[in-house]
Write an enzyme that holds these catalytic residues in place. Structure first.
Site, PDB file in Angstrom:
ATOM      1  N   LYS A   9      40.978  30.574  48.261  1.00 17.56           N
ATOM      2  CA  LYS A   9      39.978  31.407  47.588  1.00 17.56           C
ATOM      3  C   LYS A   9      39.954  32.787  48.232  1.00 17.56           C
ATOM      4  O   LYS A   9      39.897  32.918  49.455  1.00 17.56           O
ATOM      5  CB  LYS A   9      38.604  30.752  47.711  1.00 17.56           C
ATOM      6  N   SER A  25      48.960  39.050  34.180  1.00 19.38           N
ATOM      7  CA  SER A  25      48.855  38.526  35.532  1.00 19.38           C
ATOM      8  C   SER A  25      47.776  39.278  36.314  1.00 19.38           C
ATOM      9  O   SER A  25      47.074  40.117  35.774  1.00 19.38           O
ATOM     10  CB  SER A  25      50.177  38.664  36.280  1.00 19.38           C
ATOM     11  N   THR A  57      45.338  33.010  35.110  1.00 19.11           N
ATOM     12  CA  THR A  57      46.527  33.849  35.054  1.00 19.11           C
ATOM     13  C   THR A  57      47.405  33.440  36.229  1.00 19.11           C
ATOM     14  O   THR A  57      47.246  32.343  36.773  1.00 19.11           O
ATOM     15  CB  THR A  57      46.160  35.352  35.056  1.00 19.11           C
ATOM     16  N   TYR A  58      48.323  34.304  36.621  1.00 19.22           N
ATOM     17  CA  TYR A  58      49.172  34.022  37.778  1.00 19.22           C
ATOM     18  C   TYR A  58      49.258  35.283  38.633  1.00 19.22           C
ATOM     19  O   TYR A  58      49.006  36.388  38.159  1.00 19.22           O
ATOM     20  CB  TYR A  58      50.565  33.545  37.353  1.00 19.22           C
TER      21      TYR A  58
END
Length: 115
Positions: A9, A25, A57-58
């Protein structure tokens, strides 16, 4: 049995850019990716503290030491410059191991840098 659990996180970073005309992204300063134990192209959930938006997303590696947090493509419509976001990643883990698992959580400062 495996369960999905929080792996990493990045807590409360500020959006520095939003690029609508991009494949898609989130670009994150490489220092933050490393500290959060995240890798490029990893699937993430992004939560916008300012407006309540939540999306997946990535990651894309951003320039190290810049504090860059840039939402690309359609995700750019879900943020405004300066919004505070939280970025989460998850992993699959055996249920028995989950009790001992400790996620990596980082708390960058107001300039998106590690203190």
């Amino acid at each position: 049995m495996q369960i999905e659990i929080l792996k990493s996180k990045i807590h409360r970073v500020h959006v520095t850019q939003a690029e609508l005309h991009y494949v898609g992204s989130i670009t994150i300063d490489e220092d933050l990716l490393d500290a959060a134990n995240m890798v490029e192209h990893e699937k993430v959930t992004v939560v916008n503290v300012n407006n309540g938006e939540r999306f997946e997303t990535y990651t894309i590696r951003g320039e190290r030491g810049t504090g860059t947090i840039c939402l690309n493509g359609p995700a750019a419509r879900r943020v405004a410059l300066g919004d505070v976001i939280i970025v989460f990643s998850y992993c699959l883990i055996d249920f028995a191991e989950a009790r001992a698992h400790q996620p990596t959580v980082i708390f960058p400062n107001d300039q998106n840098r590690l203190a």
